[in-house]
Design a protein around this motif. Structure first.
Motif, short mmCIF file in Angstrom:
data_model
loop_
_atom_site.label_atom_id
_atom_site.label_comp_id
_atom_site.label_asym_id
_atom_site.label_seq_id
_atom_site.Cartn_x
_atom_site.Cartn_y
_atom_site.Cartn_z
N ILE A 1 -8.48 -13.76 -6.11
CA ILE A 1 -8.57 -14.76 -5.04
C ILE A 1 -9.96 -14.60 -4.43
CG2 ILE A 1 -7.70 -15.44 -2.76
CD1 ILE A 1 -5.67 -16.04 -4.91
N CYS B 1 -1.63 -8.11 -0.15
CA CYS B 1 -1.29 -6.73 -0.55
C CYS B 1 -2.48 -6.26 -1.38
CB CYS B 1 -0.02 -6.70 -1.40
SG CYS B 1 1.35 -7.59 -0.68
N ASN B 2 -3.66 -6.40 -0.83
CA ASN B 2 -4.88 -6.21 -1.63
C ASN B 2 -5.52 -4.84 -1.42
OD1 ASN B 2 -5.52 -6.98 0.94
ND2 ASN B 2 -7.32 -8.17 0.37
N GLY B 3 -4.76 -3.89 -0.89
CA GLY B 3 -5.19 -2.49 -0.83
C GLY B 3 -6.56 -2.30 -0.22
N GLU C 1 -9.41 -3.29 -1.10
CA GLU C 1 -10.31 -4.45 -1.06
C GLU C 1 -10.22 -5.17 0.28
OE1 GLU C 1 -12.02 -4.98 -3.93
OE2 GLU C 1 -10.84 -3.54 -5.08
N THR D 1 -10.00 5.68 -5.59
CA THR D 1 -10.28 5.52 -4.16
C THR D 1 -9.00 5.75 -3.40
OG1 THR D 1 -11.99 3.95 -4.70
CG2 THR D 1 -11.20 3.91 -2.44
N GLY E 1 -0.65 -0.41 2.39
CA GLY E 1 0.03 0.90 2.38
C GLY E 1 -0.94 2.05 2.19
N GLY F 1 -2.82 5.72 2.62
CA GLY F 1 -2.38 7.10 2.81
C GLY F 1 -1.58 7.61 1.64
N GLY F 2 -1.25 8.88 1.72
CA GLY F 2 -0.56 9.55 0.62
C GLY F 2 0.89 9.13 0.47
N ASN F 3 1.38 8.28 1.36
CA ASN F 3 2.77 7.81 1.24
C ASN F 3 2.82 6.31 1.07
OD1 ASN F 3 4.11 10.36 1.64
ND2 ASN F 3 3.29 10.27 3.72
N GLY F 4 1.72 5.74 0.54
CA GLY F 4 1.60 4.29 0.47
C GLY F 4 2.70 3.60 -0.30
N ILE F 5 3.22 4.29 -1.32
CA ILE F 5 4.24 3.65 -2.15
C ILE F 5 5.53 3.52 -1.34
CG2 ILE F 5 5.61 3.94 -4.26
CD1 ILE F 5 3.00 5.27 -5.43
C1 LIG Z 1 -4.87 9.41 -7.19
C2 LIG Z 1 -3.91 8.82 -6.19
C3 LIG Z 1 -2.67 9.42 -6.00
C4 LIG Z 1 -1.74 8.86 -5.11
N1 LIG Z 1 -0.50 9.45 -4.97
C5 LIG Z 1 0.43 8.86 -4.20
C6 LIG Z 1 1.76 9.41 -4.11
O1 LIG Z 1 2.07 10.41 -4.72
N2 LIG Z 1 2.65 8.76 -3.33
C7 LIG Z 1 2.34 7.64 -2.64
O2 LIG Z 1 3.22 7.09 -1.95
N3 LIG Z 1 1.09 7.11 -2.69
C8 LIG Z 1 0.14 7.70 -3.45
N4 LIG Z 1 -1.12 7.18 -3.52
C9 LIG Z 1 -1.45 6.05 -2.67
C10 LIG Z 1 -0.91 4.77 -3.22
O3 LIG Z 1 -1.33 4.57 -4.55
C11 LIG Z 1 -1.40 3.63 -2.35
O4 LIG Z 1 -1.12 3.93 -1.01
C12 LIG Z 1 -0.69 2.35 -2.73
O5 LIG Z 1 -0.99 2.01 -4.07
C13 LIG Z 1 -1.15 1.25 -1.81
O6 LIG Z 1 -0.50 0.09 -2.23
P1 LIG Z 1 -1.06 -1.33 -1.88
O7 LIG Z 1 -0.10 -2.31 -2.49
O8 LIG Z 1 -1.31 -1.40 -0.40
O9 LIG Z 1 -2.49 -1.45 -2.60
P2 LIG Z 1 -2.94 -1.24 -4.12
O10 LIG Z 1 -1.96 -0.47 -4.91
O11 LIG Z 1 -4.37 -0.76 -4.02
O12 LIG Z 1 -2.93 -2.72 -4.74
C14 LIG Z 1 -3.85 -3.71 -4.33
C15 LIG Z 1 -4.00 -4.71 -5.46
O13 LIG Z 1 -4.64 -5.89 -4.98
C16 LIG Z 1 -5.54 -6.33 -5.98
N5 LIG Z 1 -6.59 -7.15 -5.34
C17 LIG Z 1 -7.50 -6.77 -4.40
N6 LIG Z 1 -8.27 -7.83 -4.03
C18 LIG Z 1 -7.84 -8.89 -4.74
C19 LIG Z 1 -8.24 -10.27 -4.82
N7 LIG Z 1 -9.25 -10.75 -4.07
N8 LIG Z 1 -7.57 -11.09 -5.66
C20 LIG Z 1 -6.54 -10.64 -6.41
N9 LIG Z 1 -6.12 -9.35 -6.38
C21 LIG Z 1 -6.75 -8.47 -5.57
C22 LIG Z 1 -6.09 -5.04 -6.58
O14 LIG Z 1 -6.63 -5.28 -7.86
C23 LIG Z 1 -4.83 -4.18 -6.62
O15 LIG Z 1 -4.12 -4.36 -7.82
C24 LIG Z 1 -2.08 7.70 -4.38
C25 LIG Z 1 -3.34 7.10 -4.57
C26 LIG Z 1 -4.25 7.64 -5.46
C27 LIG Z 1 -5.59 6.97 -5.65
#
Ligand SMILES: Cc1cc2nc3c(=O)[nH]c(=O)nc-3n(C[C@H](O)[C@H](O)[C@H](O)COP(=O)(O)OP(=O)(O)OC[C@H]3O[C@@H](n4cnc5c(N)ncnc54)[C@H](O)[C@@H]3O)c2cc1C
Length: 255
Positions: free
Chosen positions: A58, A86-88, A90, A195, A220, A222-226
């Motif tokens: 997007i 839900c773009n983490g 970014e 990251t 989400g 932090g270390g508990n994002g899932i």
């Molecule tokens: C090495 C590592 C270990 C981890 N271990 C754990 C754990 O054990 N337990 C836990 O709960 N959490 C853990 N986490 C954290 C967890 O992965 C994140 O908190 C979680 O993934 C956040 O989810 P989210 O949906 O907010 O974002 P994300 O998972 O980052 O997803 C965001 C998505 O949006 C997409 N996106 C961004 N911008 C755009 C755009 N403009 N157009 C289209 N798509 C876009 C990205 O490509 C991505 O796929 C860990 C993270 C890392 C890096």
């Protein structure tokens, strides 16, 4: 949450992990193959009619209380009543508040272990060091160890440290394994960097932002994002129905 306090002798006897100063064993927790889980959830919902556009960015969004218009990198236009971001990480490109600190993090996974490590198959280790390390096994009997975070985002600099971090994590693992442990032959199969986002209170950002009318965010961090993503799903469905969720004040922007 049910917890046991374990002495270092108990940890060594039960899990064959050494060099600890005792620990807290919580019976609440779990691990999942997140990649497989995500694909299964998408496939399930796709079979029920959910349209999924993979690898489609997007690139522009216009906001208004009456509706949203979003442009994809392929030139398609999406009109919607609401948009849920839900773009983490970014999200820092569009939200200009300083609400998350982005770090670099590292992980390695070893080759498959031929022996029996059932005593740690269900165990997730997270120490309190700074930078911390975490450890778990995989379904195919490997050990995964991660941590060694660095307080910067620069991806080229992050990746240049990958080999150094692999050695750091291998050393950390060897320190935890007793002298005679057969897993001391550990060899890294894959090493990677990513990251990671930290917030001031360890909590995610979920809800509306004053600068984006008609939009909701589920970030989400932090270390508990899932785990937080489940709460996010529940909160946004409340908000879309015009209902207040009890966690709203804790997860809101500019809290
Ligand atoms: C090495 C590592 C270990 C981890 N271990 C754990 C754990 O054990 N337990 C836990 O709960 N959490 C853990 N986490 C954290 C967890 O992965 C994140 O908190 C979680 O993934 C956040 O989810 P989210 O949906 O907010 O974002 P994300 O998972 O980052 O997803 C965001 C998505 O949006 C997409 N996106 C961004 N911008 C755009 C755009 N403009 N157009 C289209 N798509 C876009 C990205 O490509 C991505 O796929 C860990 C993270 C890392 C890096």
């Amino acid at each position: 949450m049910p917890v046991d306090w374990l002495s270092s002798a108990e940890i060594l006897e039960r899990y064959r992990i050494t060099n600890t100063h005792g620990g807290i064993l919580s019976h609440q927790g779990g691990s999942i193959d997140a990649f497989r889980f995500t694909h299964d959830v998408l496939a399930y919902n796709n079979s029920r009619g959910l349209a999924i556009y993979d690898k489609t960015e997007i690139i522009k969004v216009k906001y208004g209380e009456r509706g949203i218009r979003a442009w994809t990198s392929y030139g398609n236009i999406i009109n919607a009543k609401k948009i849920i971001y839900c773009n983490g990480y970014e999200s820092v490109n569009i939200i200009k508040d300083k609400f998350v600190k982005l770090l670099s993090t590292y992980a390695i996974v070893g080759e498959r272990f031929d022996g029996d490590q059932s005593e740690i198959q269900e165990l997730l280790v997270w120490n309190t060091a700074n930078p911390y390390i975490y450890l778990r096994t995989t379904d195919d009997n490997r050990i995964l160890i991660g941590g060694g975070d660095e307080p910067f985002l620069d991806t080229a600099r992050r990746d240049s440290l990958l080999n150094q971090k692999r050695i750091f994590l291998e050393k950390k693992l060897l320190k935890l394994l007793p002298a005679e442990d057969p897993r001391r032959t550990f060899r890294t199969d894959f090493a990677w960097a990513g990251t990671f986002g930290e917030t001031k209170d360890g909590l995610p950002y979920i809800g509306k932002h004053p600068n984006f009318p008609g939009a909701y965010f589920v970030l989400g961090f932090g270390g508990n994002g899932i785990t937080f993503s489940i709460t996010g799903m529940e909160m946004v469905s409340y908000m879309l129905q015009g209902k207040k969720h009890p966690l709203e004040p804790y997860y809101k922007f500019r809290r």
